[in-house]
Write a protein that holds these residues in place. Structure first.
Motif, short mmCIF file in Angstrom:
data_model
loop_
_atom_site.label_atom_id
_atom_site.label_comp_id
_atom_site.label_asym_id
_atom_site.label_seq_id
_atom_site.Cartn_x
_atom_site.Cartn_y
_atom_site.Cartn_z
N PRO B 70 -8.28 25.97 -15.39
CA PRO B 70 -8.64 25.14 -14.22
C PRO B 70 -8.72 23.66 -14.60
O PRO B 70 -9.11 23.32 -15.72
N PRO B 71 -8.33 22.75 -13.65
CA PRO B 71 -8.33 21.30 -13.95
C PRO B 71 -9.71 20.78 -14.34
O PRO B 71 -9.83 19.91 -15.19
N SER B 72 -10.78 21.29 -13.71
CA SER B 72 -12.12 20.78 -14.05
C SER B 72 -12.90 21.85 -14.83
O SER B 72 -12.57 23.04 -14.78
N ASP B 73 -13.91 21.39 -15.57
CA ASP B 73 -14.71 22.29 -16.42
C ASP B 73 -16.15 21.81 -16.33
O ASP B 73 -16.61 20.99 -17.13
N PRO B 74 -16.89 22.30 -15.28
CA PRO B 74 -18.23 21.77 -15.00
C PRO B 74 -19.19 21.85 -16.19
O PRO B 74 -20.00 20.94 -16.39
N GLU B 75 -19.10 22.91 -17.01
CA GLU B 75 -20.02 23.04 -18.15
C GLU B 75 -19.75 21.93 -19.18
O GLU B 75 -20.68 21.33 -19.72
N ARG B 76 -18.48 21.71 -19.46
CA ARG B 76 -18.08 20.63 -20.40
C ARG B 76 -18.55 19.27 -19.86
O ARG B 76 -19.11 18.46 -20.59
N GLU B 77 -18.36 19.04 -18.55
CA GLU B 77 -18.77 17.76 -17.95
C GLU B 77 -20.28 17.54 -18.09
O GLU B 77 -20.72 16.42 -18.39
N LYS B 78 -21.05 18.62 -17.86
CA LYS B 78 -22.51 18.53 -17.96
C LYS B 78 -22.91 18.14 -19.39
O LYS B 78 -23.76 17.26 -19.59
#
Lengths: 126, 126
Positions: B70-78
């Motif tokens: 997937p293009p985004s990775d919410p855990e990585r961003e957090k």
């Protein structure tokens, strides 16, 4: 693939844990992890350079407040945007993004300058 | 005060030309001009580092598209946001600003990743 133990990564989640990632081969996840390490190093550099930029603009803010100069300077901003667009083109960075980036930074700086001016006015009135 | 002849300044307007600036002493305008030269140098550094960051995230975008990640990775961003907030505090930069800055950059990166995915889908359908 074992999770990265690099403390510079600071990412608590093994990328292989997500449902989509289970489809991806280990070699791709290893490449992803390596590039993310580079991105994290670049981000640390950006934060430290931005900290220096805000030190400089805080000095500008104090100078402007002490000399009753307006917090924003549209002509200067126009010149900065044109210059950064040219630099971005030369570095193969999207000039539109460079302009949005500078506008984002400048709006934060002007907010700071206004706060410095406001603090001084309150100080004078008190 | 004579206008700055520093080509790094690129500001076409003499700061002494505005009505408010006529009230400010020459020494203040000279200091302003010197600090602006520093800001312009810092901005050139930021643009070049950002260009490298986008090279890295473009590689991530291609990897993700090739492996259906997937293009985004919410855990990585957090995790990235928490890490940059800590780095900002250590560098005396407002952590709120550091978070807004990273969110701004990541939203641009995700837009790029989605565009890469979309291009690949179109390529497959064609």
């Amino acid at each position: 693939m074992t999770p990265s133990s690099d403390p510079a990564d600071h990412a608590p989640v093994d990328p292989a844990a997500s449902a989509a990632a289970r489809q991806a081969p280990d070699s791709a996840l290893e490449q992803l992890s390596a590039i993310r390490g580079t991105i994290d190093n670049i981000d640390a550099a950006l934060i430290h350079i931005l900290a220096e930029r805000f030190k400089a603009t805080q000095r500008v803010g104090r100078l402007k407040a002490e000399n009753d100069l307006p917090p924003s300077d549209p002509e200067r901003e126009k010149a900065q945007i044109q210059r950064l667009r040219h630099l971005a083109e030369a570095a193969h960075l999207d000039p539109e993004f460079a302009e949005k980036f500078l506008t984002f930074i400048i709006s934060e700086v002007i907010r700071h300058h206004e706060a410095i001016s406001e603090d001084r006015r309150r100080g004078t009135d008190a």
